[in-house]
Design a protein around this motif. Structure first.
Motif, PDB file in Angstrom:
ATOM      1  N   VAL A 217      32.713  20.684 -14.411  1.00 57.68           N
ATOM      2  CA  VAL A 217      32.247  21.653 -15.811  1.00 57.68           C
ATOM      3  C   VAL A 217      33.458  22.903 -16.100  1.00 57.68           C
ATOM      4  O   VAL A 217      33.055  23.064 -18.415  1.00 57.68           O
ATOM      5  CB  VAL A 217      31.099  22.118 -14.802  1.00 57.68           C
ATOM      6  N   ALA A 218      33.917  23.417 -15.847  1.00 56.51           N
ATOM      7  CA  ALA A 218      34.984  24.288 -15.543  1.00 56.51           C
ATOM      8  C   ALA A 218      36.161  23.318 -17.084  1.00 56.51           C
ATOM      9  O   ALA A 218      36.134  23.896 -17.765  1.00 56.51           O
ATOM     10  CB  ALA A 218      36.155  25.036 -14.754  1.00 56.51           C
TER      11      ALA A 218
ATOM     12  N   PHE B 196      33.836  30.649  -8.105  1.00 55.81           N
ATOM     13  CA  PHE B 196      35.095  31.059  -7.895  1.00 55.81           C
ATOM     14  C   PHE B 196      36.141  29.946  -9.267  1.00 55.81           C
ATOM     15  O   PHE B 196      36.667  30.087 -10.416  1.00 55.81           O
ATOM     16  CB  PHE B 196      35.605  31.716  -6.797  1.00 55.81           C
ATOM     17  N   ALA B 197      35.708  28.566  -8.732  1.00 55.82           N
ATOM     18  CA  ALA B 197      36.330  27.551  -9.855  1.00 55.82           C
ATOM     19  C   ALA B 197      36.094  27.441 -11.284  1.00 55.82           C
ATOM     20  O   ALA B 197      36.838  26.958 -11.740  1.00 55.82           O
ATOM     21  CB  ALA B 197      36.019  26.441  -7.916  1.00 55.82           C
ATOM     22  N   LEU B 198      34.419  27.848 -10.680  1.00 60.69           N
ATOM     23  CA  LEU B 198      34.243  27.500 -12.430  1.00 60.69           C
ATOM     24  C   LEU B 198      34.834  28.388 -13.576  1.00 60.69           C
ATOM     25  O   LEU B 198      34.971  28.028 -14.355  1.00 60.69           O
ATOM     26  CB  LEU B 198      32.830  28.090 -12.084  1.00 60.69           C
ATOM     27  N   PHE B 199      35.405  29.525 -13.205  1.00 59.30           N
ATOM     28  CA  PHE B 199      35.777  30.048 -13.747  1.00 59.30           C
ATOM     29  C   PHE B 199      37.448  30.467 -13.655  1.00 59.30           C
ATOM     30  O   PHE B 199      38.449  31.441 -14.176  1.00 59.30           O
ATOM     31  CB  PHE B 199      35.226  31.502 -13.825  1.00 59.30           C
TER      32      PHE B 199
ATOM     33  N   SER C  89      35.000  26.257 -26.582  1.00 60.73           N
ATOM     34  CA  SER C  89      35.250  26.403 -25.641  1.00 60.73           C
ATOM     35  C   SER C  89      35.820  27.657 -26.062  1.00 60.73           C
ATOM     36  O   SER C  89      35.734  28.747 -24.319  1.00 60.73           O
ATOM     37  CB  SER C  89      36.906  25.681 -25.593  1.00 60.73           C
ATOM     38  N   SER C  90      35.928  28.183 -26.711  1.00 61.30           N
ATOM     39  CA  SER C  90      35.487  29.394 -27.056  1.00 61.30           C
ATOM     40  C   SER C  90      34.508  30.621 -26.303  1.00 61.30           C
ATOM     41  O   SER C  90      34.961  31.910 -25.964  1.00 61.30           O
ATOM     42  CB  SER C  90      34.999  30.204 -28.386  1.00 61.30           C
ATOM     43  N   THR C  91      33.060  30.084 -26.066  1.00 65.14           N
ATOM     44  CA  THR C  91      32.820  30.534 -25.474  1.00 65.14           C
ATOM     45  C   THR C  91      32.922  30.725 -24.184  1.00 65.14           C
ATOM     46  O   THR C  91      32.992  31.951 -22.987  1.00 65.14           O
ATOM     47  CB  THR C  91      31.185  30.138 -24.803  1.00 65.14           C
ATOM     48  N   TYR C  92      33.525  29.952 -23.511  1.00 64.13           N
ATOM     49  CA  TYR C  92      34.205  29.588 -22.033  1.00 64.13           C
ATOM     50  C   TYR C  92      35.327  31.329 -21.417  1.00 64.13           C
ATOM     51  O   TYR C  92      34.682  31.984 -20.796  1.00 64.13           O
ATOM     52  CB  TYR C  92      34.949  28.992 -21.847  1.00 64.13           C
TER      53      TYR C  92
ATOM     54  N   LEU D  75      45.398  21.195  -9.734  1.00 65.66           N
ATOM     55  CA  LEU D  75      44.189  20.257 -10.226  1.00 65.66           C
ATOM     56  C   LEU D  75      45.045  18.714  -9.693  1.00 65.66           C
ATOM     57  O   LEU D  75      44.762  18.067  -9.869  1.00 65.66           O
ATOM     58  CB  LEU D  75      44.172  20.614 -11.793  1.00 65.66           C
ATOM     59  N   ILE D  76      45.820  18.653 -11.151  1.00 61.74           N
ATOM     60  CA  ILE D  76      47.435  17.461 -10.578  1.00 61.74           C
ATOM     61  C   ILE D  76      47.540  17.361  -9.600  1.00 61.74           C
ATOM     62  O   ILE D  76      47.188  16.134  -8.912  1.00 61.74           O
ATOM     63  CB  ILE D  76      48.026  17.348 -11.369  1.00 61.74           C
TER      64      ILE D  76
END
Length: 431
Positions: A42-43, A284-287, A52-55, A382-383
């Motif tokens: 989701v992130a 934490f992962a989300l942000f 994406s600016s909202t994130y 992530l990679i």
């Protein structure tokens, strides 16, 4: 000349109480890992969507109590606040391993500890070599050192492998030692300007916490306000606030006394483990995992020494470190690999340990705060984690027929008494 005594089995059948404890921990971590995968996905989607600016607006929004030094962004509340719960649970698990688990005696602790230490030192060394060769910064040397047990178990759940309990327990122990190493590194190397009065207050609070445990004082209304106070003082003291969590976890008593069904550590872990795995770490992962991904950005990841060092450290360093450490420790001690397993299984497990998501992202944020290199480090984590997951899937699936047979033997319960028959046969043969 007297014959040498038989060598103790390594990755053999766990005792029934230990297996029950491991199964409970792994069950929660697996579910939490699946939620973590969803949160990370989701992130990434959110950070690269047209809106994406909202994130980034939400992640960077500040709130709190400025007068108490707690005016933090949403991203910092999740990393400094919610991850404290994660490290509190990690501290409890480490204490349990040291007191009643696989780390309680040198004979059982030597292999996982050596494997974990090598699995931290080799990735850090490879990062340093890669960064030095490219004239990059050494600040990220600790990023590839930690294994994300929840993410790794989620991968096992997705690929439906029947990995034996002993191998899962070994992976769990590696991650526990990794977590201890990570918190020591954070406390030692990633401190800001120290406020000695605040730190003195935090240590005094930990002292009170210890005394309450020694006096067998019960009741959350004592510990919750004290814990929050210690956390706030630690945060204001310049030491990363998650250190408070692991310190309190190590203080909690993990042995049962007369009349107790669960120790304070067990009760707290049972209460907080689902919260940590299912809410705190995924938030934490989300942000933390939301980074803009583009062809140009991916090119910079492989062309910049710092993120390249992270990839090499996690993918190559973890394999070399854990496999070599385990092999050498077994070679020079009295440990002998379970005859039902092969060193290829350790190699696959070492590859899976290259998934270094949560703590790697946290250390990356601390090493490169608010910089372009920091964003590249996130992409590199992530990679590397995805690469390690794919490689481990290929390696472990090749042996899944062996794992399935061992799994069925471990869980066969023909008399339906909720205790696998293999434990009753083992007990019967020893009497």
């Amino acid at each position: 000349m007297a014959a040498s005594p038989p060598r103790a089995p390594f990755l053999g059948l766990l005792s029934w109480p230990e297996r029950q404890a491991v199964a409970r921990a792994l069950r929660t971590e697996t579910v939490g890992g699946l939620v973590l995968l969803v949160a990370a996905t989701v992130a990434l989607v959110w950070a690269n969507a047209p809106f994406s600016s909202t994130y980034f607006t939400i992640r960077d929004f500040h709130f709190g109590i400025p007068a108490l030094g707690l005016d933090l962004s949403v991203g910092h509340w999740t990393s400094d606040g919610l991850l404290t719960v994660f490290f509190l649970v990690a501290g409890i698990e480490l204490k349990r391993e040291l007191v009643v688990g696989s780390l309680r005696t040198p004979a059982t602790a030597v292999l996982p500890v050596i494997a974990a230490l090598c699995g931290m030192l080799v990735p850090a060394t490879l990062y340093a070599i890669t960064a030095a060769a490219g004239r990059g910064s050494m600040d990220g040397w600790a990023v590839p050192m930690a294994t994300d047990i929840a993410f790794a178990l989620a991968v096992l759940a997705v690929i439906s492998t029947h990995l034996p309990t002993a191998l899962r327990a070994f992976l769990l122990t590696l991650a526990v030692v990794d977590d201890l190493g990570a918190i020591l590194i954070i406390a030692t190397f990633f401190t800001s300007d120290l406020n000695y009065w605040a730190l003195a207050g935090a240590f005094a609070g930990l002292g009170v916490f210890y005394v309450l445990q020694r006096l067998r004082v019960r009741g959350w209304w004592w510990y919750l306000p004290l814990g929050v106070t210690v956390w706030a003082l630690m945060n204001n003291g310049g030491v990363h606030a998650t250190v408070a969590g692991v310190a309190m976890g190590l203080i909690l008593r993990t042995t049962r006394e007369g009349g107790e069904q669960k120790s304070p550590g067990e009760r707290t872990g049972h209460l907080l483990h689902p919260l940590s795995a299912g809410i705190c770490v995924p938030l934490f992962a989300l942000f933390a995992a939301g980074v803009s991904v583009s062809a140009e950005g991916l090119g910079k990841v492989f062309a910049t020494p710092e993120p390249l060092g992270v990839i090499v450290g996690l993918v190559v360093g973890k394999i070399l470190g854990i496999f070599a450490g385990t092999y050498l420790a077994a070679r020079f001690t009295r440990a002998q690999l379970n005859p039902d397993l092969a060193w290829a299984d350790i190699f696959g497990l070492a590859t899976l340990a290259g998934i270094g998501f949560t703590v790697a992202l946290l250390i990356g944020e601390l090493a490169f705060p608010g910089t372009a290199v920091g964003e590249h480090i996130k992409v590199a984590v992530l990679i590397a984690s995805l690469t390690a997951a794919v490689l481990a899937t290929l390696l472990l699936r090749r042996r899944n027929s062996v794992y399935r047979r061992l799994y069925e033997e471990e869980n066969l319960d023909e008399d339906a008494d909720d205790i696998p028959d293999i434990y009753q046969r083992t007990e019967g043969s020893s009497t």
